[in-house]
Design a protein around this motif. Structure first.
Motif, PDB file in Angstrom:
ATOM      1  N   ASP A  50       0.837  -1.209   0.000  1.00  0.00           N
ATOM      2  CA  ASP A  50       0.000   0.000   0.000  1.00  0.00           C
ATOM      3  C   ASP A  50       0.871   1.259   0.000  1.00  0.00           C
ATOM      4  O   ASP A  50       0.578   2.220  -0.711  1.00  0.00           O
ATOM      5  N   LEU A  53       2.449   1.610  -3.500  1.00  0.00           N
ATOM      6  CA  LEU A  53       1.509   2.172  -4.469  1.00  0.00           C
ATOM      7  C   LEU A  53       1.297   3.666  -4.232  1.00  0.00           C
ATOM      8  O   LEU A  53       1.222   4.446  -5.192  1.00  0.00           O
ATOM      9  N   ALA A  54       1.233   4.075  -2.967  1.00  0.00           N
ATOM     10  CA  ALA A  54       1.083   5.497  -2.657  1.00  0.00           C
ATOM     11  C   ALA A  54       2.301   6.295  -3.129  1.00  0.00           C
ATOM     12  O   ALA A  54       2.160   7.387  -3.684  1.00  0.00           O
ATOM     13  N   PHE A  56       4.350   5.501  -5.604  1.00  0.00           N
ATOM     14  CA  PHE A  56       4.351   5.568  -7.062  1.00  0.00           C
ATOM     15  C   PHE A  56       3.228   6.466  -7.580  1.00  0.00           C
ATOM     16  O   PHE A  56       3.327   7.005  -8.682  1.00  0.00           O
ATOM     17  N   THR A  57       2.185   6.657  -6.789  1.00  0.00           N
ATOM     18  CA  THR A  57       1.098   7.541  -7.191  1.00  0.00           C
ATOM     19  C   THR A  57       1.435   9.002  -6.908  1.00  0.00           C
ATOM     20  O   THR A  57       1.196   9.874  -7.744  1.00  0.00           O
ATOM     21  N   ASP A  58       2.022   9.264  -5.728  1.00  0.00           N
ATOM     22  CA  ASP A  58       2.210  10.648  -5.285  1.00  0.00           C
ATOM     23  C   ASP A  58       3.625  11.197  -5.456  1.00  0.00           C
ATOM     24  O   ASP A  58       3.792  12.391  -5.661  1.00  0.00           O
ATOM     25  N   HIS A  61       7.255   9.805 -10.380  1.00  0.00           N
ATOM     26  CA  HIS A  61       6.515  10.140 -11.593  1.00  0.00           C
ATOM     27  C   HIS A  61       7.168   9.424 -12.774  1.00  0.00           C
ATOM     28  O   HIS A  61       7.873  10.025 -13.582  1.00  0.00           O
ATOM     29  N   PRO A  66       1.207   3.861 -15.847  1.00  0.00           N
ATOM     30  CA  PRO A  66       0.356   4.082 -14.681  1.00  0.00           C
ATOM     31  C   PRO A  66       1.123   3.695 -13.417  1.00  0.00           C
ATOM     32  O   PRO A  66       1.963   2.776 -13.442  1.00  0.00           O
ATOM     33  N   PRO A  67       0.877   4.364 -12.289  1.00  0.00           N
ATOM     34  CA  PRO A  67       1.631   4.092 -11.061  1.00  0.00           C
ATOM     35  C   PRO A  67       1.626   2.630 -10.631  1.00  0.00           C
ATOM     36  O   PRO A  67       2.667   2.108 -10.222  1.00  0.00           O
ATOM     37  N   ALA A  68       0.497   1.942 -10.718  1.00  0.00           N
ATOM     38  CA  ALA A  68       0.443   0.538 -10.281  1.00  0.00           C
ATOM     39  C   ALA A  68       1.326  -0.342 -11.169  1.00  0.00           C
ATOM     40  O   ALA A  68       2.025  -1.237 -10.672  1.00  0.00           O
ATOM     41  N   ALA A  71       4.957   0.353 -10.314  1.00  0.00           N
ATOM     42  CA  ALA A  71       5.329  -0.251  -9.030  1.00  0.00           C
ATOM     43  C   ALA A  71       5.608  -1.745  -9.186  1.00  0.00           C
ATOM     44  O   ALA A  71       6.601  -2.259  -8.654  1.00  0.00           O
TER      45      ALA A  71
END
Length: 158
Positions: A50, A53-54, A56-58, A61, A66-68, A71
């Motif tokens: 978790d 994923l956070a 790679f999302t926040d 870049h 896509p972030p997922a 990751a």
């Protein structure tokens, strides 16, 4: 040969013999050290998915992914490629993959400080050594090549 140069020439030949003997050990140590850096990073990623994923999302870049997906690719690449590198199996392939991962990390994370960026440059330069020289004699690549050359002498030419 000039008698004054003979001791220097003998010392030089000894140095070359020692360096040829040390090269496989140095390449093995370099492979294991780089593999540890990336394998540890991969373990950190899978320890708390978790958080990964956070990040790679926040924070990270990664361009075009896509972030997922980024990751998963990063974790699999760090764990899989570093394992191959440690074993010296597909050594140049593994080094090339880790070099790309390292470059993407530098590009995609704007929060790197100058000091942490220098670590990535250092790792990148060491990976380039492995790309240039291969995994060395103390690797599964070398063992497979020796085995193949005994089984099929023409394969040793590759």
């Amino acid at each position: 040969m000039n008698h004054a140069l003979k001791p220097a020439f003998c010392a030089y030949r000894l140095l070359i013999r020692c360096s040829c003997w040390l090269q496989p050990l140095v390449l093995l140590m370099l492979r294991l050290w780089i593999a540890n850096v990336f394998f540890s990073s991969g373990l950190t990623k899978i320890a708390d998915w978790d958080v990964t994923l956070a990040l790679f999302t926040d924070e990270y870049h990664v361009p075009l992914l896509p972030p997922a997906v980024a990751a998963v690719m990063a974790a699999c690449g760090e764990l899989g490629l570093s394992s191959l590198l440690a074993l010296g199996l597909g050594g140049r392939f593994a080094a090339a993959g880790l070099f790309i991962l390292n470059a993407v990390a530098v590009i995609s994370y704007p929060g790197l400080t100058d000091a942490t960026r220098q670590f990535h440059y250092f790792w990148g330069s060491q990976i380039l050594v492995l790309l240039a020289f291969g995994p060395g004699l103390l690797s599964l690549d070398a063992a497979c090549k020796r085995w193949l050359s005994r089984r099929c002498p023409a394969a040793g030419d590759c």
